[in-house]
Design a protein around this motif. Sequence first.
Motif, PDB file in Angstrom:
ATOM      1  N   LYS A 155     -10.407  14.454  -7.237  1.00 28.23           N
ATOM      2  CA  LYS A 155      -9.698  15.241  -6.778  1.00 28.23           C
ATOM      3  C   LYS A 155      -9.151  14.678  -5.257  1.00 28.23           C
ATOM      4  CE  LYS A 155      -9.362  18.558 -10.015  1.00 28.23           C
ATOM      5  NZ  LYS A 155     -10.072  17.706 -10.935  1.00 28.23           N
ATOM      6  N   HIS A 156      -8.097  15.277  -4.931  1.00 24.23           N
ATOM      7  CA  HIS A 156      -7.745  15.007  -3.324  1.00 24.23           C
ATOM      8  C   HIS A 156      -8.318  16.051  -2.482  1.00 24.23           C
ATOM      9  CE1 HIS A 156      -4.557  11.784  -3.640  1.00 24.23           C
ATOM     10  NE2 HIS A 156      -4.536  12.438  -5.065  1.00 24.23           N
ATOM     11  N   GLY A 188       0.670  -1.196   0.104  1.00 23.36           N
ATOM     12  CA  GLY A 188      -0.007  -0.088   0.005  1.00 23.36           C
ATOM     13  C   GLY A 188       0.747   1.446  -0.129  1.00 23.36           C
ATOM     14  N   PHE A 189       0.111   2.429  -0.301  1.00 27.37           N
ATOM     15  CA  PHE A 189       1.142   3.591  -0.400  1.00 27.37           C
ATOM     16  C   PHE A 189       0.039   4.698   0.038  1.00 27.37           C
ATOM     17  CE2 PHE A 189      -0.848   3.718  -4.675  1.00 27.37           C
ATOM     18  CZ  PHE A 189      -1.002   5.134  -4.889  1.00 27.37           C
ATOM     19  N   HIS A 190       0.513   5.989   0.104  1.00 26.41           N
ATOM     20  CA  HIS A 190      -0.312   7.266   0.217  1.00 26.41           C
ATOM     21  C   HIS A 190       0.577   8.391  -0.205  1.00 26.41           C
ATOM     22  CE1 HIS A 190      -3.375  10.131   1.383  1.00 26.41           C
ATOM     23  NE2 HIS A 190      -2.596  10.334   2.388  1.00 26.41           N
ATOM     24  N   ASP A 225      -8.013  10.448  -0.089  1.00 25.72           N
ATOM     25  CA  ASP A 225      -7.428  10.294  -1.387  1.00 25.72           C
ATOM     26  C   ASP A 225      -8.316  10.455  -2.556  1.00 25.72           C
ATOM     27  OD1 ASP A 225      -4.986   9.714  -0.763  1.00 25.72           O
ATOM     28  OD2 ASP A 225      -4.739   7.392  -0.797  1.00 25.72           O
ATOM     29  N   CYS A 226      -9.490  10.616  -2.445  1.00 31.91           N
ATOM     30  CA  CYS A 226     -10.415  10.670  -3.649  1.00 31.91           C
ATOM     31  C   CYS A 226     -11.886  11.182  -3.040  1.00 31.91           C
ATOM     32  CB  CYS A 226     -10.525   9.391  -4.330  1.00 31.91           C
ATOM     33  SG  CYS A 226     -11.804   9.489  -5.792  1.00 31.91           S
ATOM     34  N   MET A 227     -12.297  12.266  -3.566  1.00 30.05           N
ATOM     35  CA  MET A 227     -13.410  13.012  -3.187  1.00 30.05           C
ATOM     36  C   MET A 227     -14.604  12.478  -3.909  1.00 30.05           C
ATOM     37  SD  MET A 227     -12.723  15.207  -0.517  1.00 30.05           S
ATOM     38  CE  MET A 227     -12.020  13.675   0.393  1.00 30.05           C
ATOM     39  N   ALA A 240      -2.793   5.459   4.469  1.00 27.43           N
ATOM     40  CA  ALA A 240      -2.263   4.568   3.928  1.00 27.43           C
ATOM     41  C   ALA A 240      -2.390   3.175   4.406  1.00 27.43           C
ATOM     42  CB  ALA A 240      -0.528   4.969   4.674  1.00 27.43           C
ATOM     43  N   LEU A 241      -2.681   2.964   5.521  1.00 27.52           N
ATOM     44  CA  LEU A 241      -3.275   1.622   6.120  1.00 27.52           C
ATOM     45  C   LEU A 241      -4.315   1.425   5.452  1.00 27.52           C
ATOM     46  CD1 LEU A 241      -2.745   1.814  10.100  1.00 27.52           C
ATOM     47  CD2 LEU A 241      -1.270   0.647   8.173  1.00 27.52           C
ATOM     48  N   VAL A 242      -5.506   2.134   5.101  1.00 28.02           N
ATOM     49  CA  VAL A 242      -6.548   2.151   4.522  1.00 28.02           C
ATOM     50  C   VAL A 242      -6.498   1.228   2.949  1.00 28.02           C
ATOM     51  CG1 VAL A 242      -8.679   2.626   3.510  1.00 28.02           C
ATOM     52  CG2 VAL A 242      -8.348   3.281   5.702  1.00 28.02           C
ATOM     53  N   ASN A 243      -5.359   2.060   2.408  1.00 25.54           N
ATOM     54  CA  ASN A 243      -5.208   1.621   1.172  1.00 25.54           C
ATOM     55  C   ASN A 243      -4.310   0.364   0.990  1.00 25.54           C
ATOM     56  OD1 ASN A 243      -6.324   4.258   0.033  1.00 25.54           O
ATOM     57  ND2 ASN A 243      -4.231   5.241  -0.011  1.00 25.54           N
TER      58      ASN A 243
END
Length: 714
Positions: free
Chosen positions: A601-602, A332-334, A571-573, A348-351
């Motif tokens: 968009k972020h 994962g990353f963020h 990360d995404c609206m 980052a953990l959710v991703n």
Amino acid sequence: MELLKNSVFITTGVDGVVDGTYRIVDILPAKDLIFLFELVSPEKLKKPVSLSLSYFVKCNQLEKLKSSGIDIPEYMLRSDEEIPSKYIDKRDSKYQVVADFLACPENIVDLAENVKSRVIKIHAKKHGVVPQYVRRSLNLYWYYGMGENSLLLAYAKSGGRDREKTSGVKKRGRPVFSINDYFTFQKGVNVDEGKREKIKKGAKKFYLTKKGVTLRKAYENTLKEFFKEELEGEMSDGEVRVPSYFQYCYWVKKIFSEHERVVRRTSVSDYNKNKRELLSVATSQAPLPGSCFELDATVADVNVVSAFNRDHVLGRPTLYFVVDKCSRMIVGFHVSLKFSSWEAGRQALVNSFLPKKQLCARYGIAIEEEEWPCAHLPERLLCDRGEFICSQPEKLVVPMMQLNIAPPYRADAKGIVERRFGIFNENLFHDLSGGVKKAVQVRGEVNPRDHAIFTLDEIGALLIHEIMSHNRKKLESLAVESEIFIQNGIDPTPINYWNYAISNCLNALSVLPEQDVVARLLPAKEVTLCSHGIRYGSNLYYQSGSEEFRRKVANARQNGVSKLEARVDKDCMDFIYVRLVKGASFTKVFLTKKSKIFASKHEEDVEFYASWKQSVFRGHGLDSRDIDAYEEKEEISRLAVAEVDSSPGLVNKSERYRNMRERRKEEASQEIMPHDHATDGKKLKVAPADDRLGAYGKEDISNVVSLLKRKKSK
């Protein structure tokens, strides 16, 4: 314990011998005898002792014997190629005497049992040597392991190496020579015990500190502090009384070991991170994929721009990686503009814990689940104090996995994820436009921010491609640490290791439903249900396609707004998770057309838009034209009032409203353009409402105003 020839043991309570360390030098089962040699000292001459073999075996069964050993000198642990030939000749001559003596078993029996045995004298006369030569040779042979090299002489200890020697009158060390004999130098001083103690004190005070003082500076300070009288005397008569710089360096290195010098000149954390021994591997505490995930953040070496206006540089984003310690799989990353914090770390953990297909779709990348098959929870999470030292991670993360906090200033504790940052900076960010290749910019170089062109979403898309390439890359470290690759004929890549571990149940992974991950880790926010849908912040509106949701929005329009609980993916609206009914699960709602400019968009982009909007609409918003228009309106109003005041008065108030329809028709039949120049002096003709366009014949249609008949309401 096995009773074998040449074995060493410690005796306790054995009759016939004092308690101590012994070596079995010979065993004669036919005579029920065993011969022991006490290992006291190689210089002290000893005779072997004989005991009953059956009694000694019984003592062994009663655990009166304990296995032991002695240290063999280093000069005896060499092959013949490493030993000078003259030493070999002396060794062989001694060994020949010893071997001939031990060839006859009666010799050792006689030596052990007879106090005044003459067997050594007879054997010495036979070989033409003195009896003392035979005794010392046998003593060395039995003491050092009954081998040929046991009889080597200790020439390696000649000169007293590593032993302190008292200083005399004559100066020790290399003399000082002139290069070309043009100048002569004094011999210098001999460093005696007194000077050595001063050097030791000076080194402790000035050199062996955390200040990083050089040896040259420490030498000068030592002379000033501890050799004041010698310096003054040297200045008066010119005779050398203080040690030279090279003598100082020699004695500092001789008094203090290299390890001690390194430890005392650095901090504990710096020593553990950069100078300690490296005797293990990073994966020693993570034997299986999923045993431990490492999480860390860094500032990426690239500048980004705003998605709304690429002329606005936003600086360098913060990059989070979550890496499986065993397989090196990036799970994962963020990437965001937020600094290291729990809010960014939880994203980052959710991703990491959710499927990657929908994550990649946000960045416009279509993949299959098997291309990045990571949607699992680890057994243990190793992270930094910066993000997870607060109480929130313990409440939210600990129920799902074990949480380990790395020590402060110990990046080596998370070496796997730290190395991923270096790899991605070198392979990706440094080659991008706007990339930062140096930590410190040299004056005159081009500012990387001047060439920044990528938005945060574009950096995320580039990262996904590079991550998937990394997960497919062959790593030599994996091939060395695990044998499954050569056993199963697969390439040593992170994704191959990951898939093999999952398919063969060789992992410590677990799974959690998406709803649970969202509820536990995404930040809790309060949103408003209003007539336009669900409002988050002041600019974002969301809706659901269900009929129940439409009824709730209609009720909100009639009865007023209400507050709802939500979870926001920063990360995404495009969507958020909302609990529409108290106690129910979260529902995914999507952006409305009212907020379409925020699609993909972020949250940072939304915040940038809010800042831009605030800067645009801040203040009064008036200019000189508004002031002129205001003055003109005031002038028109003043003239109108003056006209009313100058008009003749009315008889009564009802006369003001009488015959309004006829007056309206009469007014409409007049010229509607207030100035003649608007039609170049031509009068506009009014056409009856029921006439058609063709009734005007050759008249210019541009000068005609058609009065349409008003439709009366029935």
